[in-house]
Every structure is written in structure tokens, then in C-alpha cells.
Design an enzyme around this catalytic site. Structure first.
Site, PDB file in Angstrom:
ATOM      1  N   HIS A 151      -2.268   7.122   7.666  1.00 22.78           N
ATOM      2  CA  HIS A 151      -1.330   8.047   7.006  1.00 22.78           C
ATOM      3  C   HIS A 151      -2.037   9.334   6.604  1.00 22.78           C
ATOM      4  CE1 HIS A 151       2.498   5.975   6.686  1.00 22.78           C
ATOM      5  NE2 HIS A 151       1.971   4.897   6.115  1.00 22.78           N
ATOM      6  N   GLY A 156       0.834  -1.193   0.000  1.00 21.66           N
ATOM      7  CA  GLY A 156       0.000   0.000   0.000  1.00 21.66           C
ATOM      8  C   GLY A 156       0.867   1.240   0.000  1.00 21.66           C
ATOM      9  N   GLN A 180       2.660   9.868   2.000  1.00 16.62           N
ATOM     10  CA  GLN A 180       4.033   9.348   1.989  1.00 16.62           C
ATOM     11  C   GLN A 180       4.862   9.878   0.827  1.00 16.62           C
ATOM     12  OE1 GLN A 180       2.422   5.165   2.445  1.00 16.62           O
ATOM     13  NE2 GLN A 180       4.362   4.962   3.541  1.00 16.62           N
ATOM     14  N   CYS A 231       6.240  -0.406   7.285  1.00 19.21           N
ATOM     15  CA  CYS A 231       5.845   0.796   6.552  1.00 19.21           C
ATOM     16  C   CYS A 231       6.997   1.240   5.674  1.00 19.21           C
ATOM     17  CB  CYS A 231       5.485   1.909   7.548  1.00 19.21           C
ATOM     18  SG  CYS A 231       4.928   3.434   6.757  1.00 19.21           S
ATOM     19  N   HIS A 266      -4.109   1.020   8.012  1.00 26.44           N
ATOM     20  CA  HIS A 266      -2.755   1.601   8.044  1.00 26.44           C
ATOM     21  C   HIS A 266      -2.677   2.809   7.090  1.00 26.44           C
ATOM     22  CE1 HIS A 266       1.825   1.069   7.970  1.00 26.44           C
ATOM     23  NE2 HIS A 266       1.620   1.804   6.891  1.00 26.44           N
ATOM     24  N   GLU A 267      -3.222   2.651   5.877  1.00 26.57           N
ATOM     25  CA  GLU A 267      -3.155   3.745   4.887  1.00 26.57           C
ATOM     26  C   GLU A 267      -4.021   4.929   5.314  1.00 26.57           C
ATOM     27  OE1 GLU A 267      -0.826   3.390   3.070  1.00 26.57           O
ATOM     28  OE2 GLU A 267      -0.642   1.225   3.001  1.00 26.57           O
TER      29      GLU A 267
END
Ligand code: GNR
Ligand code: NI
Length: 173
Positions: A138, A46, A51, A92, A134-135
Site C-alpha cells: 500500500h 492491518g 488507505q 483488503c 500487503h501493508e
């Protein structure tokens, strides 16, 4: 298509809150292609726009073995998360070489626009559910190491800064 550079923890830009994508236009389609290329090149499952220093609500995911099932989530919204939670080891691309346990819901339902700007609802479990959560963290400016104890987080921070100095990387990129 282009490979994008991935911000490395503890870069403070990783803590930026992303704004909604206003329109799925040519700029966004091009960004999606570049993010997919960057995710596949880095062997990640992902990648969030945060990021790559673009602070808009866009993530790309591919949890398939064959790496041929790209999933694009624009302005994603978790509409339901299971009360059942489990700890999974996470990694990550912004914190390379670090893996540790994070507790997440085992199942989530997400509403998002796809790469064509069409609204879709996705029911996820297993690795996909972990990756989506998780994404989406972010996009809120949250990196998984923030779930760890301050002791662990500080050790990770020091290790990352030390490795980057050893590699002769600047604070910028
Ligand atoms: O490639 C990745 N692997 C991964 C493994 C367990 C839990 C989450 C992830 S996401 C990560 C890619 C990444 O950093 N996405 O933001
Ligand atoms: Ni990540």
C-alpha cells in the site's frame, strides 16, 4: 480519537507513493490512534496510511485473535524476505468483499520505528508476514488486486464501481 474514511478501489489516490515520516511527533501519534480505531472498527488486521489518504510511511497491524496486540510500523523496511513463497487468500479494506490468492514470502524481517520512534526489528511468519507485505505494498501505491490477472482485476473494478453507484456513493468519498 476519530474514525477515518478508507479510500475504496479503484480510487487513483490508492496509487500514491508514500514519503517517509519525518518525525514521530504529536500529529503522528494522533494519526496512529485514529488508524488503530479505524482498523478495529472495520475488523481489519492491518491498515496503511495510504488507505486513509495520508501518504506517509506508516502502518498499523493487529493479527491477534483478541484484537489487543497493536503493532505500529513507521518507515518500515524489509531487510530480508524468504525465498520460500506461498499463495494465501487476501482481502483488503479498500476492496471490500473481494478475496483472492496472492503469492508472498513466507517469512520476512522488517526494520521500522515503533509508535515511540524507537527502531525495532521484527521477524514475522504466517499471517503477520502476509499482512506486513500487503501493508508495505500500500505504501508503494500497490493494491493486492494488481497481482491478479487483468481480467479478474477489471471484473473487480466494475463490481466495485457498480456497488458504489448502487449505494449512492460519490467518486470522492
Ligand atoms: O483485514 C485485512 N485482512 C487481510 C487478510 C489477508 C491478507 C491481508 C489482509 S490486510 C486486510 C486489511 C487491509 O486492507 N490492509 O491494508
Ligand atoms: Ni489492504
Amino acid at each position: 480519537m476519530a474514525l477515518l474514511s478508507i479510500l475504496q478501489y479503484p480510487d487513483p489516490k490508492l496509487h500514491t507513493l508514500a514519503r517517509p515520516v519525518a518525525a514521530v511527533d504529536a500529529r503522528i501519534r494522533s494519526l496512529i490512534q485514529d488508524m488503530l480505531e479505524t482498523m478495529y472498527d472495520a475488523n481489519g488486521i492491518g491498515l496503511a496510511a495510504t488507505q486513509v489518504n495520508v501518504h506517509e510511511r506508516l502502518v498499523v497491524i493487529d493479527v491477534s485473535e483478541e484484537r489487543n496486540e497493536p503493532l505500529v510500523l513507521i518507515n518500515p523496511d524489509i531487510v530480508w524476505a524468504s525465498e520460500e513463497r506461498v499463495v494465501n487468500d487476501e482481502g483488503c479494506l479498500s476492496v471490500p468483499g473481494i478475496y483472492d490468492g496472492v503469492e508472498r514470502s513466507t517469512q520476512v524481517k522488517v526494520s521500522a520505528l515503533d509508535g515511540e520512534g524507537v527502531v525495532r526489528t521484527i521477524e514475522a511468519e504466517g499471517l503477520l508476514a502476509v499482512c506486513i507485505q500487503h501493508e508495505m505494498d500500500h505504501l508503494k501505491g500497490k493494491v493486492f488486486v494488481e497481482y491478479l490477472s487483468p481480467l479478474k482485476r477489471n471484473r473487480i473494478k466494475s463490481k466495485m464501481l457498480k456497488t458504489r453507484r448502487a449505494l449512492g456513493k460519490s467518486d470522492e468519498a
